[in-house]
Design a protein around this motif. Structure first.
Motif, mmCIF file in Angstrom:
data_model
loop_
_atom_site.group_PDB
_atom_site.id
_atom_site.type_symbol
_atom_site.label_atom_id
_atom_site.label_comp_id
_atom_site.label_asym_id
_atom_site.label_seq_id
_atom_site.Cartn_x
_atom_site.Cartn_y
_atom_site.Cartn_z
ATOM 1 N N ASP B 53 0.836 -1.130 0.115
ATOM 2 C CA ASP B 53 -0.054 -0.051 -0.043
ATOM 3 C C ASP B 53 1.253 1.279 -0.080
ATOM 4 O O ASP B 53 0.555 2.240 -0.759
ATOM 5 N N THR B 54 1.947 1.274 0.828
ATOM 6 C CA THR B 54 2.897 2.429 0.732
ATOM 7 C C THR B 54 3.347 2.849 -0.486
ATOM 8 O O THR B 54 3.317 3.858 -1.149
ATOM 9 N N ILE B 55 3.848 1.800 -1.102
ATOM 10 C CA ILE B 55 4.450 1.862 -2.603
ATOM 11 C C ILE B 55 3.561 2.158 -3.424
ATOM 12 O O ILE B 55 3.623 3.243 -4.464
ATOM 13 N N ASN B 56 2.216 1.585 -3.504
ATOM 14 C CA ASN B 56 1.163 1.922 -4.476
ATOM 15 C C ASN B 56 0.887 3.495 -4.365
ATOM 16 O O ASN B 56 0.535 4.127 -5.280
ATOM 17 N N ARG B 117 -2.879 4.262 18.525
ATOM 18 C CA ARG B 117 -3.395 3.250 19.192
ATOM 19 C C ARG B 117 -4.978 2.912 19.113
ATOM 20 O O ARG B 117 -5.400 1.719 19.482
ATOM 21 N N ARG B 118 -5.493 3.933 18.736
ATOM 22 C CA ARG B 118 -7.066 3.676 18.712
ATOM 23 C C ARG B 118 -7.324 2.794 17.490
ATOM 24 O O ARG B 118 -6.764 2.700 16.553
ATOM 25 N N LYS B 119 -8.678 2.594 17.451
ATOM 26 C CA LYS B 119 -9.113 1.534 16.331
ATOM 27 C C LYS B 119 -9.434 2.424 15.233
ATOM 28 O O LYS B 119 -9.783 3.736 15.196
ATOM 29 N N ASP B 120 -9.079 1.858 14.098
ATOM 30 C CA ASP B 120 -9.059 2.609 12.600
ATOM 31 C C ASP B 120 -9.282 1.569 11.753
ATOM 32 O O ASP B 120 -8.448 0.738 11.486
ATOM 33 N N ILE B 121 -10.822 1.230 11.184
ATOM 34 C CA ILE B 121 -11.016 0.071 10.253
ATOM 35 C C ILE B 121 -10.241 0.231 8.734
ATOM 36 O O ILE B 121 -10.435 -0.540 7.892
ATOM 37 N N THR B 122 -9.646 1.478 8.647
ATOM 38 C CA THR B 122 -8.817 1.601 7.525
ATOM 39 C C THR B 122 -7.589 1.162 7.499
ATOM 40 O O THR B 122 -6.979 1.184 6.299
ATOM 41 N N CYS B 123 -7.055 0.754 8.580
ATOM 42 C CA CYS B 123 -5.577 0.038 8.568
ATOM 43 C C CYS B 123 -5.556 -0.796 9.592
ATOM 44 O O CYS B 123 -6.334 -0.929 10.448
ATOM 45 N N ASP B 124 -4.407 -1.699 9.561
ATOM 46 C CA ASP B 124 -4.040 -2.902 10.633
ATOM 47 C C ASP B 124 -3.839 -2.132 11.900
ATOM 48 O O ASP B 124 -2.834 -0.960 11.939
ATOM 49 N N SER B 125 -3.882 -2.685 13.097
ATOM 50 C CA SER B 125 -3.798 -1.933 14.178
ATOM 51 C C SER B 125 -1.963 -2.164 14.550
ATOM 52 O O SER B 125 -1.597 -3.018 14.077
ATOM 53 N N PHE B 126 -1.770 -1.294 15.317
ATOM 54 C CA PHE B 126 -0.263 -1.309 15.966
ATOM 55 C C PHE B 126 -0.124 -2.545 16.582
ATOM 56 O O PHE B 126 -0.835 -2.966 17.518
ATOM 57 N N GLU B 127 0.923 -3.089 16.402
ATOM 58 C CA GLU B 127 1.497 -4.244 16.951
ATOM 59 C C GLU B 127 2.690 -3.919 17.945
ATOM 60 O O GLU B 127 3.482 -3.299 17.446
ATOM 61 N N ILE B 204 -6.921 9.481 -3.703
ATOM 62 C CA ILE B 204 -6.401 8.430 -2.629
ATOM 63 C C ILE B 204 -7.731 7.959 -2.200
ATOM 64 O O ILE B 204 -7.667 6.616 -1.765
ATOM 65 N N SER B 205 -9.050 8.671 -2.212
ATOM 66 C CA SER B 205 -9.995 7.893 -1.639
ATOM 67 C C SER B 205 -10.491 6.991 -2.567
ATOM 68 O O SER B 205 -10.767 5.647 -2.039
ATOM 69 N N ASN B 206 -10.243 6.965 -3.998
ATOM 70 C CA ASN B 206 -10.550 5.999 -4.889
ATOM 71 C C ASN B 206 -9.752 4.583 -4.525
ATOM 72 O O ASN B 206 -9.872 3.523 -4.870
ATOM 73 N N TYR B 207 -8.374 4.981 -4.244
ATOM 74 C CA TYR B 207 -7.590 3.749 -3.996
ATOM 75 C C TYR B 207 -8.179 3.020 -2.547
ATOM 76 O O TYR B 207 -8.086 1.906 -3.029
ATOM 77 N N TYR B 208 -8.475 3.856 -1.623
ATOM 78 C CA TYR B 208 -8.794 3.064 -0.418
ATOM 79 C C TYR B 208 -10.120 2.304 -0.833
ATOM 80 O O TYR B 208 -10.370 1.240 -0.479
ATOM 81 N N ILE B 209 -11.082 2.828 -1.844
ATOM 82 C CA ILE B 209 -12.200 2.001 -2.444
ATOM 83 C C ILE B 209 -11.502 0.784 -2.982
ATOM 84 O O ILE B 209 -12.204 -0.412 -2.771
ATOM 85 N N ARG B 211 -9.225 -0.939 -2.384
ATOM 86 C CA ARG B 211 -8.815 -1.845 -1.542
ATOM 87 C C ARG B 211 -9.927 -2.260 -0.554
ATOM 88 O O ARG B 211 -9.776 -2.673 0.670
ATOM 89 N N LYS B 212 -10.883 -2.258 -0.992
ATOM 90 C CA LYS B 212 -12.260 -2.683 -0.416
ATOM 91 C C LYS B 212 -12.653 -2.263 0.968
ATOM 92 O O LYS B 212 -13.119 -2.683 1.756
ATOM 93 N N ILE B 213 -12.279 -0.763 1.019
ATOM 94 C CA ILE B 213 -12.818 -0.003 2.216
ATOM 95 C C ILE B 213 -14.052 0.946 1.998
ATOM 96 O O ILE B 213 -13.952 1.482 0.996
ATOM 97 N N ASP B 214 -15.078 0.253 2.344
ATOM 98 C CA ASP B 214 -16.470 0.904 1.946
ATOM 99 C C ASP B 214 -16.354 2.495 2.738
ATOM 100 O O ASP B 214 -16.224 2.771 3.798
ATOM 101 N N LEU B 215 -16.496 3.477 1.858
ATOM 102 C CA LEU B 215 -16.621 4.849 1.957
ATOM 103 C C LEU B 215 -18.075 5.279 1.513
ATOM 104 O O LEU B 215 -18.095 6.575 1.865
#
Lengths: 523, 333
Positions: B53-56, B117-127, B204-209, B211-215
């Motif tokens: 995703d970073t590179i795209n 550290r908060r929940k964010d459904i557009t990305c994976d959580s901090f590990e 960028i928003s279209n890219y998120y879409i 990537r199957k993120i529902d906006l």
């Protein structure tokens, strides 16, 4: 305290005067009468507790957090009340404290320790926004852009009193505004108020229009100079007061004009700086305006003088229903009785014809005279701007071509447009170096503003935040009312009220004059 | 650093044995990129390594010249470069953002990049990943920063829209990450209307879409006529709130979604009527919790308000230092 802290937030988020007035109105409407008095006292910056200073607030928070973290945070936020409220440990319980209860409780404390103790207990139970509001109240200076003028305007529609009445009686009720809202709703004045001692609304003038020359009978009028100072009202009474044009108490700024007597007299005139028999420019007067205390150095360097031209009360008797000529006589006799050197009678000027007046007006090129005043001999002293009584006839402005040097983005409606311009002229005949002379941000139309903005964007040399320096190529004709020497400006001159007169898109910049030519204009 | 294999150079953080930089500010031969915000991911490097995703997103933003060679790496997968073991670990900041785990001769360093550290459904959580040295950002590294609940903050906008239906709501959001996360928060609260976007937010928003993120339904603001702005929600980049573009909105309530909006003095400067305090960075308590959970031997603080954090850690007897990397900007500034 929730309502009050919400008020502070709302005022912070809304910068337009209209919205501020609406927010304040809604706030006052939501309060009980006894709360209104307190709120007004706080909002008008009259409330203060001498028990607690900013330093005590800092000591309180440093008991909760390290000195370092506090100072880094304070540096970042820049506001003590806000830093404090953000750093105070958050309460788990969501209690709240009523505005009225809080204010009544702090009145009870007469020593610092017990008050601080009470505050700490209170802060442990309430939200950070409420803490913020409390610190703001305790330390004074809300800084939410509420002037006395805005408060007065918002109170006009709260009861049955009009703007003049509110301005005049304001000081009878301040600082605590006891019974103010009863009076506002139509009740009589409390007995202990002496109406004469209060501020009285000024009589104002219309702008003279040359068409009037054929309409007015010149014999009905007297002529005086229009001094370039500030309008003021001196109330001679047991205390003595000086008020500005909109009823603000400015006694502390001008203590040497404060006169006490057991009989009330009220005079109207212009405040100027006069030294060694010469009236100095408005620039010098500015050094006296807005001071809460005046030290002896300032008093020596910028001594003020009052040029009296009207009288409202003489020795307890109302003169406002006398005609102007009789008032002038009364004024002269009062000044003789008072016999103070820094108040004098503003002289009447002799004239026979309109031509005399025209000459007078244009020749009044003195740096402390703005033009002339025409006042109808038989006019009474009427507050506000009665038609056809007083006229101001300002002399023509100066017009000089300058070159635009810097442009800055404006505010409000003009934010994002480059609308504030610094202009300058050549330092000498080599036409190589420019020196800034002044700033102007008015006098152009909206269309011209768009053109200017476009020109700035395409002729930028450098950017410094909101300011751009531009190519030395655009000539503008600037109008201004007066010019004086000034040590504050690099060019050594200061213009009074400069504004755009014309944009000279076609004029070559090397036809603009050099600094010395401009200096020659000063007398 | 007790490790002398990871050093600071003028281009940025440099790994000597691996011969690569992390988020360099000037073009270099070889770079590892934590995430695609422009102050961390700059164009012109020869070789870059990052999550797909970073590179795209870098390619999307910078076009063909974003680098000469790129290599994509999956989060959690181990890669060895000249004796240095490398792993990308989710950072919870934006889509594709990651921390970088480096291990050399048994010593582990984790570079946090930007994180939350908060929940964010557009990305994976901090590990949380154990390490010897943790290099943390400190954008909100002062105790005055305590981000409120993001659902509550989002509902302020929904309330304002229902109370001021004749106004247009113009809301400043950072184009990458904040914009899309804020939209998902609005949708979660049941806001189903079309959301209009400034052109700069579309790509960028279209890219998120993709990537199957529902906006939900998004449209470009240029499709709307000036007369139709009332009762619409428009998102734009923060800088557009005060530039000439925004003058077209006559009856408008301006908002700004940022961690800085918790500070009243900042709100005043920006001339905002609707401050919405949502951040993609950890606040003060979250930075402290993170350090506690990782409990490294040493903490290095890179960018933001490092003085406050260092002073606190020193008081708590945590070994720490400032790294003073330059070139990283405050969020939304």
């Amino acid at each position: 305290m929730i309502k009050f802290s919400k008020l502070l937030d709302d005022l912070l988020l809304n910068s337009s005067k209209k919205k501020k007035i609406k927010i304040l109105k809604d706030y006052f409407n939501s309060l009980e009468t006894n709360e209104k008095e307190l709120a007004l006292s706080i909002l008008s910056k009259n409330f203060s507790t001498k028990l607690i200073k900013a330093n005590d607030i800092k000591i309180m928070i440093k008991r909760k957090i390290s000195e370092d973290l506090f100072s880094y945070s304070y540096d970042y936020v820049g506001d003590l009340a806000e830093t404090f409220s953000l750093l105070w440990p958050k309460s788990k319980e969501k209690k709240t404290i009523s505005f009225f209860c809080f204010m009544k409780s702090i009145e009870k404390y007469n020593n610092k320790e017990s008050l601080i103790n009470f505050l700490e207990k209170t802060f442990d139970n309430i939200s950070s926004n409420e803490i913020y509001a409390i610190i703001k109240i305790l330390t004074g200076g809300l800084r939410v852009g509420v002037s006395e003028g805005i408060l007065k305007e918002c109170l006009v529609e709260q009861g049955v009193r009009n703007k003049f009445e509110i301005e005049e009686y304001w000081h009878a009720f301040s600082p605590f505004f006891k019974n103010f809202f009863c009076w506002l709703n139509g009740e009589a004045l409390p007995n202990d108020i002496n109406e004469k001692e209060l501020f009285h609304s000024f009589m104002l003038s219309d702008t003279f229009d040359e068409n009037l020359i054929t309409k007015l009978n010149i014999k009905d009028y007297v002529c005086e100079f229009k001094w370039d100072g500030i309008r003021a009202q001196i109330v001679v009474s047991n205390f003595g007061k000086i008020y500005s044009r909109n009823g603000e108490d400015i006694t502390n700024s001008f203590p040497e004009l404060n006169i006490t007597s057991n009989k009330v007299s009220v005079i109207d005139g212009e405040l100027v700086v006069k030294k060694n028999g010469k009236i100095l420019s408005f620039n010098d007067l500015q050094k006296r305006i807005g001071r809460k205390k005046v030290n002896s150095r300032i008093l020596d360097e910028y001594p003020v003088h009052f040029l009296a031209y009207d009288i409202l009360f003489m020795h307890d008797s109302d003169c406002r229903n006398l005609n102007l000529s009789s008032r002038k006589k009364k004024l002269e006799s009062l000044l003789k009785i008072l016999n103070v050197s820094n108040i004098s009678f503003s002289p009447l000027i002799n004239f026979n014809s309109w031509n005399d007046l025209k000459n007078l007006r244009n020749k009044s090129l003195n740096n402390h005279i703005e033009g002339i005043m025409l006042k109808k001999k038989n006019s009474l002293y009427v507050k506000g701007r009665p038609k056809g009584c007083w006229y101001k006839w300002k002399r023509n402005p100066f017009f000089i071509d300058f070159i635009i040097m810097y442009a800055q983005r404006g505010h409000g409606k003009r934010s994002s447009f480059y609308s504030d311009f610094t202009f300058g002229c050549w330092t000498d005949n080599s036409f190589k170096n420019l020196v800034p002379v002044g700033k102007a941000y008015s006098g152009f139309t909206n269309e011209e503003l768009k053109d200017l903005d476009r020109w700035v964007r395409s002729n930028t040399l450098e950017r410094f935040g909101p300011v751009r320096s531009v190519k030395s190529s655009l000539v503008v004709e600037i109008a201004f009312d007066n010019i004086n020497f000034s040590t504050r400006h690099k060019s050594g001159v200061a213009l009074r009220f400069p504004r755009f007169s014309r944009i000279r898109w076609d004029k070559p910049p090397n036809e603009v004059c050099v600094l010395n030519d401009i200096k020659k204009l000063i007398n | 650093m007790n490790n002398n294999w990871l050093i600071k150079k003028k281009e940025g953080l440099y790994c000597i044995p691996g011969d690569f930089y992390i988020d360099p500010i000037y073009p270099v031969n070889s770079a590892l990129i934590t995430h695609s915000h422009t102050d961390h991911a700059r164009p012109g490097n020869k070789k870059i390594l990052g999550t797909s995703d970073t590179i795209n997103i870098m390619e999307l933003r910078y076009g063909n010249n974003y680098c000469q060679y790129s290599q994509k790496i999956e989060c959690g997968k181990l890669l060895k470069i000249r004796g240095v073991n490398i792993k990308f670990i989710p950072a919870g900041h934006i889509l594709g953002s990651s921390q970088i785990y480096l291990e050399y001769k048994g010593e582990i360093v984790v570079v946090s990049g930007d994180y939350k550290r908060r929940k964010d459904i557009t990305c994976d959580s901090f590990e949380v990943s154990k390490c010897h040295t943790f290099i943390t950002e400190a954008t909100f590294g002062l105790p005055i920063f305590s981000h409120p609940n993001d659902i509550h903050e989002t509902s302020k906008l929904i309330k304002s829209i229902s109370e001021n239906s004749d106004y247009c709501h113009l809301i400043g959001v950072y184009a990458l990450g904040k914009c899309q996360r804020f939209i998902t928060l609005l949708r979660k609260l049941g806001f189903d209307d079309v959301i209009y976007l400034h052109g700069a937010l579309m790509k960028i928003s279209n890219y998120y879409i993709d990537r199957k993120i529902d906006l939900g339904e998004l449209r470009n603001i240029s499709e709307l006529k000036t007369s139709d702005y009332s009762n619409k929600l428009v998102l734009c980049p923060p800088s557009s709130l005060s530039d000439r573009w925004s003058q077209r909105f006559r009856k408008v309530i301006k908002g700004f979604v940022s961690g800085w909006m918790g500070i009243k003095q900042r709100i005043k400067q920006k001339n905002i009527q609707l401050p919405i305090v949502i951040s993609d960075h950890a606040d003060w308590n979250e930075i402290l919790t993170t350090i506690e959970e990782i409990s490294p031997e040493k903490v290095l603080v890179t960018h933001g308000r490092e003085e406050g954090l260092l002073s606190y850690l020193k008081q708590k007897k945590v070994t720490c230092n400032a790294l003073n990397l330059i070139g990283f900007e405050d969020e939304d500034d």
